[in-house]
Design a protein around this motif. Sequence first.
Motif: not given
Length: 462
Positions: A189-200
Amino acid sequence: MSLDAILTRIDAQLPDAMDRLKDLLRIPSISTDPAFKQPTDKAADWLVADLQSLGIKAEKRPTTGHPMVVGHVDGPKGGTGPHLLFYGHYDVQPVDPLDLWKTDPFDPQIEDTPAGKVIRGRGASDDKGQLMTFVEACRAYKHVTGEMPCRITFFFEGEEESGSPSLIPFMKENAQELQADLALICDTSMVAPGVPSIASQLRGMMKDEFTIHGPRIDLHSGHYGGPALNPLREISRLIASFHDDTGRVAVDGFYDGVQEVPAELLRQWESCGFDEKEYLSSVGFTQAHGEEGYSTLVQQWARPTLEINGLWGGYQGAGTKTVIPAEAHCKLTCRLVDDMDPDALRVKIRKHVEDRLSPDARVTWNDDLDGSPAAKMNIDRPEFEAARQALSDEWNREAVFNAMGGSIPIAGFFKEILSLDSMLIGFAQEDDAIHSPNEKYNVESFHKGIRSWARVLDRLSR
């Protein structure tokens, strides 16, 4: 020029892409229930046919359980780009309790909500909608350029929601075929709405269960109340000893292998748009209750936990039974981070309990439980920064390397069995209600997810 044309194609074909997603969502591929074996098999057939329509050599591969879908496609002739393996799962969770659903869980509907349009149905977010964002990006590439941007292996599982019993044997038997340069996973998932995220990083898991035995039989509390050891009281005392007053786990050696979050990663987390108040209030909390000295995000993503998941014993029927029970039982799990060893941790927790047993109390353990270490992504690889820039371009906001409090075992299996690093990119939202009634996936997540994968593929293939 090709990327612009591909993005334009994605925008123009969004209605058709939504229709394809609806078709897949209509198939009740509940892997854990034998009654849905045929529909689960049908979902695999649907994906094989869809991949084949793109010129991908795809087939349904049998296992002792539900089938895998494996497909291969070459990139441009003479191309030097990477070989990517893309993983997703096509099975879904059961829909119970059905009476809490607003609509038929397998009749997907587009709805207007205060946060925008959503598609509602079981599997919309976990994981069919996410899986199809990548497939649709590849479809647009094929339509515009006549080929895929690089060599790709597609690997779709049908048992992720039921423990993946066939996954490890299949991967070991087909390790050579599944070799690639990098695995892409879309179940996040994205960490917050509109914030693209790559899980590290992902937390690991250790499970355990124990029973405290006291008297030989249940006792009359009038005859033995006072002198008797009560297993429920004993187990309560032992459980209370697991943590100190600051929320820190008090088991000796529990934090062996735990590291602090690097400063640059912590900076990204602190500026990612996470709303702590909303996160806590959405489940009825006014404050965080974890380990003191760490923010809510750090507690969730980068600190280990010891949680009591089940506690029972004695009489639980209607009314009162004046009994001192012979046994009391506890289920617990630990979320692991960094270099924590699940097997070594199990030994430490058991020693903690056994060292504190009262006279006449004894403990037995369930030895049929497993554990898996935490997974850390190799974000120093140049592909990760390329993907982060691609996501930032699409969402007009700096993409972040986030972490996840849960576990996605496939990332560890790719590393252990295939020696393959994984990149986890997903577009789900925390309110998607995965595994719950009224699951949904934002149409924006689906649309921009397709565009995001197109951009990521473009960057990785250069």
